[in-house]
Design a protein around this motif. Structure first.
Motif, mmCIF file in Angstrom:
data_model
loop_
_atom_site.group_PDB
_atom_site.id
_atom_site.type_symbol
_atom_site.label_atom_id
_atom_site.label_comp_id
_atom_site.label_asym_id
_atom_site.label_seq_id
_atom_site.Cartn_x
_atom_site.Cartn_y
_atom_site.Cartn_z
ATOM 1 N N GLY A 31 42.598 64.112 45.687
ATOM 2 C CA GLY A 31 42.962 64.122 44.261
ATOM 3 C C GLY A 31 42.161 63.069 43.521
ATOM 4 N N CYS A 32 42.426 62.931 42.234
ATOM 5 C CA CYS A 32 41.763 61.912 41.398
ATOM 6 C C CYS A 32 42.834 61.109 40.668
ATOM 7 N N GLY A 33 42.538 59.868 40.390
ATOM 8 C CA GLY A 33 43.398 59.037 39.532
ATOM 9 C C GLY A 33 44.821 58.965 40.059
ATOM 10 N N THR A 34 45.758 59.271 39.177
ATOM 11 C CA THR A 34 47.171 59.219 39.538
ATOM 12 C C THR A 34 47.493 60.187 40.674
ATOM 13 N N ALA A 35 46.877 61.362 40.637
ATOM 14 C CA ALA A 35 47.118 62.348 41.701
ATOM 15 C C ALA A 35 46.671 61.773 43.052
ATOM 16 N N TYR A 36 45.572 61.041 43.038
ATOM 17 C CA TYR A 36 45.094 60.379 44.260
ATOM 18 C C TYR A 36 46.129 59.363 44.747
ATOM 19 N N VAL A 70 45.690 67.872 45.127
ATOM 20 C CA VAL A 70 46.777 67.513 44.217
ATOM 21 C C VAL A 70 46.202 67.326 42.817
ATOM 22 N N SER A 71 46.776 68.049 41.853
ATOM 23 C CA SER A 71 46.253 67.962 40.485
ATOM 24 C C SER A 71 47.311 68.437 39.497
ATOM 25 N N GLN A 72 47.603 67.637 38.502
ATOM 26 C CA GLN A 72 48.544 68.068 37.465
ATOM 27 C C GLN A 72 47.975 69.282 36.750
ATOM 28 N N SER A 73 46.760 69.120 36.186
ATOM 29 C CA SER A 73 46.174 70.169 35.344
ATOM 30 C C SER A 73 45.705 71.366 36.158
ATOM 31 N N GLY A 74 45.284 71.096 37.398
ATOM 32 C CA GLY A 74 44.687 72.161 38.205
ATOM 33 C C GLY A 74 43.287 72.519 37.723
ATOM 34 N N GLU A 75 42.736 71.697 36.830
ATOM 35 C CA GLU A 75 41.406 71.986 36.283
ATOM 36 C C GLU A 75 40.421 70.853 36.532
ATOM 37 N N THR A 76 40.843 69.764 37.138
ATOM 38 C CA THR A 76 39.965 68.608 37.310
ATOM 39 C C THR A 76 38.703 69.025 38.085
ATOM 40 N N ALA A 77 37.546 68.807 37.461
ATOM 41 C CA ALA A 77 36.289 69.349 38.009
ATOM 42 C C ALA A 77 36.028 68.852 39.431
ATOM 43 N N GLY A 81 51.268 63.861 27.297
ATOM 44 C CA GLY A 81 50.724 62.499 27.265
ATOM 45 C C GLY A 81 49.556 62.413 28.251
ATOM 46 N N VAL A 82 48.474 61.784 27.810
ATOM 47 C CA VAL A 82 47.293 61.729 28.688
ATOM 48 C C VAL A 82 47.618 60.992 29.992
ATOM 49 N N ALA A 83 48.404 59.934 29.903
ATOM 50 C CA ALA A 83 48.761 59.197 31.122
ATOM 51 C C ALA A 83 49.824 59.987 31.887
ATOM 52 N N SER A 84 49.520 60.251 33.128
ATOM 53 C CA SER A 84 50.417 61.084 33.932
ATOM 54 C C SER A 84 51.649 60.293 34.372
ATOM 55 N N THR A 85 52.830 60.858 34.141
ATOM 56 C CA THR A 85 54.078 60.178 34.527
ATOM 57 C C THR A 85 54.950 61.108 35.365
ATOM 58 N N GLY A 103 56.463 64.314 40.425
ATOM 59 C CA GLY A 103 56.497 65.691 40.937
ATOM 60 C C GLY A 103 55.538 65.881 42.102
ATOM 61 N N GLN A 104 54.357 65.275 41.997
ATOM 62 C CA GLN A 104 53.367 65.405 43.077
ATOM 63 C C GLN A 104 53.902 64.739 44.341
ATOM 64 N N MET A 105 54.453 63.518 44.166
ATOM 65 C CA MET A 105 55.005 62.824 45.342
ATOM 66 C C MET A 105 56.141 63.646 45.948
ATOM 67 N N ALA A 110 49.021 49.473 37.872
ATOM 68 C CA ALA A 110 47.845 48.844 37.257
ATOM 69 C C ALA A 110 47.041 49.867 36.460
ATOM 70 N N LEU A 111 46.903 51.067 37.005
ATOM 71 C CA LEU A 111 46.155 52.115 36.301
ATOM 72 C C LEU A 111 46.819 52.430 34.953
ATOM 73 N N LYS A 112 48.149 52.548 34.962
ATOM 74 C CA LYS A 112 48.875 52.863 33.721
ATOM 75 C C LYS A 112 48.637 51.782 32.674
ATOM 76 N N LEU A 113 48.706 50.519 33.100
ATOM 77 C CA LEU A 113 48.534 49.419 32.140
ATOM 78 C C LEU A 113 47.114 49.425 31.567
ATOM 79 N N SER A 167 42.535 66.557 30.601
ATOM 80 C CA SER A 167 42.011 67.443 31.630
ATOM 81 C C SER A 167 40.537 67.116 31.818
ATOM 82 N N VAL A 168 40.179 66.637 32.990
ATOM 83 C CA VAL A 168 38.836 66.076 33.188
ATOM 84 C C VAL A 168 37.943 67.131 33.836
ATOM 85 N N THR A 169 37.325 67.955 32.987
ATOM 86 C CA THR A 169 36.586 69.091 33.515
ATOM 87 C C THR A 169 35.083 68.841 33.612
HETATM 88 C C1 F6R Z 1 46.177 58.705 34.798
HETATM 89 C C2 F6R Z 1 45.825 60.107 34.825
HETATM 90 C C3 F6R Z 1 44.588 60.527 35.536
HETATM 91 C C4 F6R Z 1 44.802 61.873 36.248
HETATM 92 C C5 F6R Z 1 43.478 62.351 36.857
HETATM 93 C C6 F6R Z 1 43.657 63.636 37.634
HETATM 94 O O1 F6R Z 1 47.372 58.499 34.121
HETATM 95 O O2 F6R Z 1 46.504 60.939 34.262
HETATM 96 O O3 F6R Z 1 44.160 59.547 36.422
HETATM 97 O O4 F6R Z 1 45.763 61.712 37.239
HETATM 98 O O5 F6R Z 1 42.554 62.546 35.843
HETATM 99 O O6 F6R Z 1 44.142 64.651 36.824
HETATM 100 P P1 F6R Z 1 44.815 65.927 37.444
HETATM 101 O O7 F6R Z 1 46.084 65.515 38.087
HETATM 102 O O8 F6R Z 1 45.027 66.859 36.285
HETATM 103 O O9 F6R Z 1 43.843 66.477 38.449
#
Ligand code: F6R
Length: 606
Positions: free
Chosen positions: A296-301, A343-350, A394-398, A403-405, A480-483, A602-604
C-alpha cells in the motif's frame, strides 16, 4: 492526479460540468477549467484555485454549450496557474488530461520545429498540437489511434473538436476513466462518483482503450481501433447524498463516524449467530496460502505495517510489507503460494495499481482491500474485500485506516483459525473482542475535549516526534503523517527503542513528543524510552489505555487514556486521539483541513 469530466447532450451542460468538478476536487484542487462549444467556437474558462472560483467566472461570462469538458488539476508539469490549468486548446481542439506524458519534452521539440507555439509549461499541451497536426492528414479515428501510440506514460483524456460539436473522445492508459449513460446524452468522468448525480449506468474503459461519445451513441475501441464490447454496470445510489451535516469539515465527521463504520464492517464479515468470520468468495484453499505480502501507500501502508504484527503473532506464515512505489520496481521473486494483498481506500492509487498489475502478470494470487468497490484495483484483483466505510472525502485518511486495519485483522484471524495456528477458543475470544470494538471506539471519541487544547502546542512547535513499540510503532508513523499533512509541521514517527541510536539528539527543551504506550507487552520498555526523552526536555503527551495502575514516570506533560480492549485491538483506539490531535492542530492554524496544500485524495500519478 487531476479529475476529468465531459458531457455531450442536447441540453445545457455548463452547470452540470461545474457540479461534477466539485465532486472531483478530491483529486486535485490547485486550479480548474472548463471548455464548451457554442456559436461555432471553443470557449475556455480557467482559473487558479478552487471550482467555486471557476463557477463565479463561468457565471460572469454566462458560459453556455451543449457539449463540454472540465478539469480539476494537481500540478505535475508547471506550477499551479491559470495558464497551466486545463483545458488546453488550439483553435479546433481542446484537451483535458490526467496523468503524465513522459516523452512530452521530445514531442514538444518536434512540434515546435513544425511551427506550433506553446502557451503553458504543461506536458498536456503536446497532445493538443499532436491531434491538430495529425488531423491535417487523417480522419478523426486514425488521428486518435496515431496520437495515442505516440504518447508515453499514463493518461486519461477528454478531447473535443470545434468542427465536431457533439463528439467527445475519451482515452485511457493507466489513469482510470468511466463513461456514463443518460437520456439522450453521455458523460465521461475520472470516476463514477463524479457522474453519480447524472446517472447510475456506467462502463469503464480498459487500459489502452478509447471511446467516441456522441449524445445518442457511444463506441469503444482498443488501441488499434478494433471495436470492443462494454458491459454497462448499474451502480448503487446509496453514496449519492454524503454531506458534511453539522460538521465544519468532512474529516471531523469521518473521525466521529468510526464507531459506525467499524460496526458496519463487522456486520458484513461476522456471522454473530454462529460466531464465525466469513470471507466470502475466497477463491483458494486457505491452507494453501503459505505467506502474505502486504502492499500500500501512505496511510494504507501503515495499516499493512500493523497487520504484519497480527499475522506474525497468529500464523506461521512469512509476512512482508512493501510500499507500492518501491515494490513495483524491485526484482521480486514471486511465489505461487503467497497471497499478495493490496490495500487502498480509493482503489485508484497509481503505484498500488501498478504493483497489482505486476502481480497479475506474474500470475500470483491477489487480494484487494478497498473502500471504493468500483475502483480499478477492485476490478483487477482476484479477491475483493471491501472495508464498508462509505465515502471518505477528507484528503487525510481516517475512517478508511481503521477499516483497512479491521479487514486485515478479520482476514488474519480467519486464516489463523483455518490453518489451526490458533485454537477454536482463541478464535471465539477474538470475535467477542471484535464485537466490543465499535463501543470502545465511541467511548474513546470522548477524549476530544482534552485534545482540543493540545492542538495549539503541536501546531506552533518547530517539530515533534511520535514514538511507539510493537503495534504502536506504525500507529506512531500514522500520527506523525496526519500532523505533517494537516498542520504542515514537521513530525517524525519512530520506534521508541531506536531513539538512542540517533534521533534523541533532536530532543530539546519544550519539544512536544507523543508516546503511544498502551499497557501491552511493550509497555514498560516504552515508558523507559519515554523517561529518556522527558529527561532531555521533551513535553510528553502519553497515549495509553485506562488502568488503575500507577504510571512509573514523572513529569508527563499530558495523558490521554483510551478504552480497554484486547491488546491486539488497541491500535484502533490509540489512533483516534492522534487523528483528533492533527485535526485540532490544523484547525488552530486555520488551514483547509479537507484539502491540505499540495495534496489530493486520489493519487493517480507515480
Ligand atoms: C494520508 C493519506 C494518504 C493515502 C495514500 C494511499 O492521510 O490519505 O497517505 O493513504 O495516498 O491512498 P489509497 O488508500 O487511496 O491508496
Amino acid at each position: 492526479m487531476c479529475g476529468i469530466v465531459g458531457i455531450t447532450s442536447s441540453k445545457e451542460v455548463t452547470s452540470r460540468i461545474i457540479g461534477s468538478l466539485k465532486k472531483l476536487e478530491y483529486r486535485g484542487y490547485d486550479s480548474a477549467g472548463i471548455a464548451t462549444i457554442s456559436e461555432n467556437n471553443i470557449n475556455e474558462v480557467k482559473c487558479e484555485g478552487r471550482v467555486n472560483e471557476l463557477e463565479k467566472n463561468v457565471n460572469q461570462i454566462k458560459l453556455s454549450g451543449t457539449i463540454g469538458i472540465g478539469h480539476v488539476r494537481w500540478a505535475t508539469h508547471g506550477k499551479p496557474s491559470t495558464i497551466n490549468a486545463h483545458p488546453h486548446s488550439s483553435e479546433n481542439v481542446s484537451v483535458v488530461h490526467n496523468g503524465i506524458i513522459e516523452n512530452s519534452t521530445i514531442l514538444k521539440k518536434i512540434l515546435e520545429k513544425k511551427g506550433y507555439k506553446f502557451k503553458s509549461q504543461t506536458d498536456t499541451e503536446v497532445i493538443v498540437h499532436l491531434v491538430t497536426d495529425y488531423l491535417k492528414k487523417n480522419n478523426l479515428k486514425d488521428t486518435i489511434i496515431k496520437v495515442l501510440k505516440k504518447l508515453h506514460g499514463s493518461f486519461a483524456l477528454g478531447i473535443i473538436f470545434k468542427d465536431q460539436p457533439d463528439l467527445i473522445i475519451g482515452a485511457r492508459r493507466g489513469s482510470p476513466l468511466a463513461v456514463g449513460y443518460g437520456p439522450d446524452e453521455h458523460y465521461l468522468g475520472s470516476d463514477s462518483y463524479a457522474l453519480k448525480s447524472m446517472t447510475n449506468k456506467i462502463s469503464y474503459l480498459n487500459d489502452g482503450e478509447f471511446c467516441i461519445l456522441k449524445k445518442d451513441q457511444v463506441e469503444f475501441f482498443d488501441s488499434d481501433g478494433i471495436k470492443t464490447n462494454k458491459e454497462v454496470l448499474n451502480l448503487s445510489k446509496d453514496e449519492q447524498n454524503y454531506e458534511k451535516d453539522q460538521y465544519k469539515y468532512f474529516m471531523a465527521k469521518e473521525i466521529d463516524e468510526q464507531p459506525v463504520t467499524i460496526k458496519n464492517c463487522i456486520n458484513e464479515y461476522i456471522d454473530k449467530h454462529n460466531n464465525e468470520i466469513n470471507i466470502y468468495n475466497f477463491p483458494w484453499k486457505i491452507t494453501d496460502i503459505s505467506s502474505v505480502v502486504l502492499i500500500g501507500c501512505g496511510t494504507a501502508y501503515h495499516s499493512c505495517l500493523v497487520a504484519k504484527y497480527w499475522f506474525e503473532q497468529n500464523t506461521n506464515m512469512d509476512v512482508s510489507v512493501d510500499i507500492a512505489s518501491e515494490f513495483r520496481y524491485r526484482k521480486i521473486k514471486f511465489k505461487q503460494n503467497a497471497l499478495y494483498i493490496f490495500v487502498s481506500q480509493s482503489g485508484e492509487t497509481a503505484d498500488t495499481f501498478a504493483a497489482l498489475d505486476l502481480c497479475k502478470k506474474n500470475e500470483v494470487k491477489t487480494c484487494a482491500i478497498v473502500n471504493v468497490v468500483e475502483s480499478s484495483i477492485a476490478r483487477d484483483a482476484d479477491l475483493v474485500l471491501p472495508i464498508h466505510c462509505g465515502p471518505e472525502i477528507g484528503v487525510a485518511s481516517t475512517k478508511a485506516f481503521l477499516g483497512q486495519m479491521l479487514v486485515l485483522y478479520l482476514l488474519c484471524t480467519k486464516i489463523s483459525y483455518e490453518q489451526k495456528t490458533i485454537s477454536n477458543k482463541t478464535y471465539q475470544n477474538k470475535i467477542k473482542d471484535l464485537l466490543l470494538l465499535s463501543k470502545c471506539a465511541k467511548e474513546t471519541l470522548n477524549t476530544d475535549n482534552k485534545i482540543h487544547n493540545l492542538g495549539k502546542d503541536f501546531a506552533n512547535s518547530k517539530g515533534s516526534m511520535f514514538l511507539g513499540r510493537g503495534y504502536s510503532y506504525p500507529i506512531a508513523l500514522e500520527g506523525a503523517l496526519k500532523l505533517k499533512e494537516l498542520a504542515y509541521v514537521h513530525a517524525e514517527g519512530y520506534p521508541a527503542g531506536e531513539m538512542k541510536h540517533g534521533p534523541l539528539a533532536l530532543i530539546e527543551e519544550g519539544m512536544p513528543v507523543v508516546v503511544i504506550a498502551p499497557r501491552d507487552e511493550h509497555y514498560k520498555k516504552t515508558i523507559s524510552n519515554m523517561q529518556e526523552v522527558i529527561s532531555r526536555g521533551a513535553k510528553v503527551l502519553l497515549i495509553t489505555n485506562k488502568s488503575t495502575d500507577e504510571i512509573f514516570s514523572e513529569n508527563i506533560w499530558e495523558q490521554i487514556e483510551v478504552e480497554n480492549i484486547s491488546n491486539e485491538l488497541l491500535p484502533f483506539l490509540t489512533t483516534i486521539p492522534l487523528q483528533k490531535l492533527a485535526y485540532y492542530s490544523a484547525l488552530d492554524k486555520g488551514f483547509d483541513i479537507d484539502k491540505p496544500r499540495n495534496l489530493a485524495k486520489s493519487v493517480t500519478v507515480e
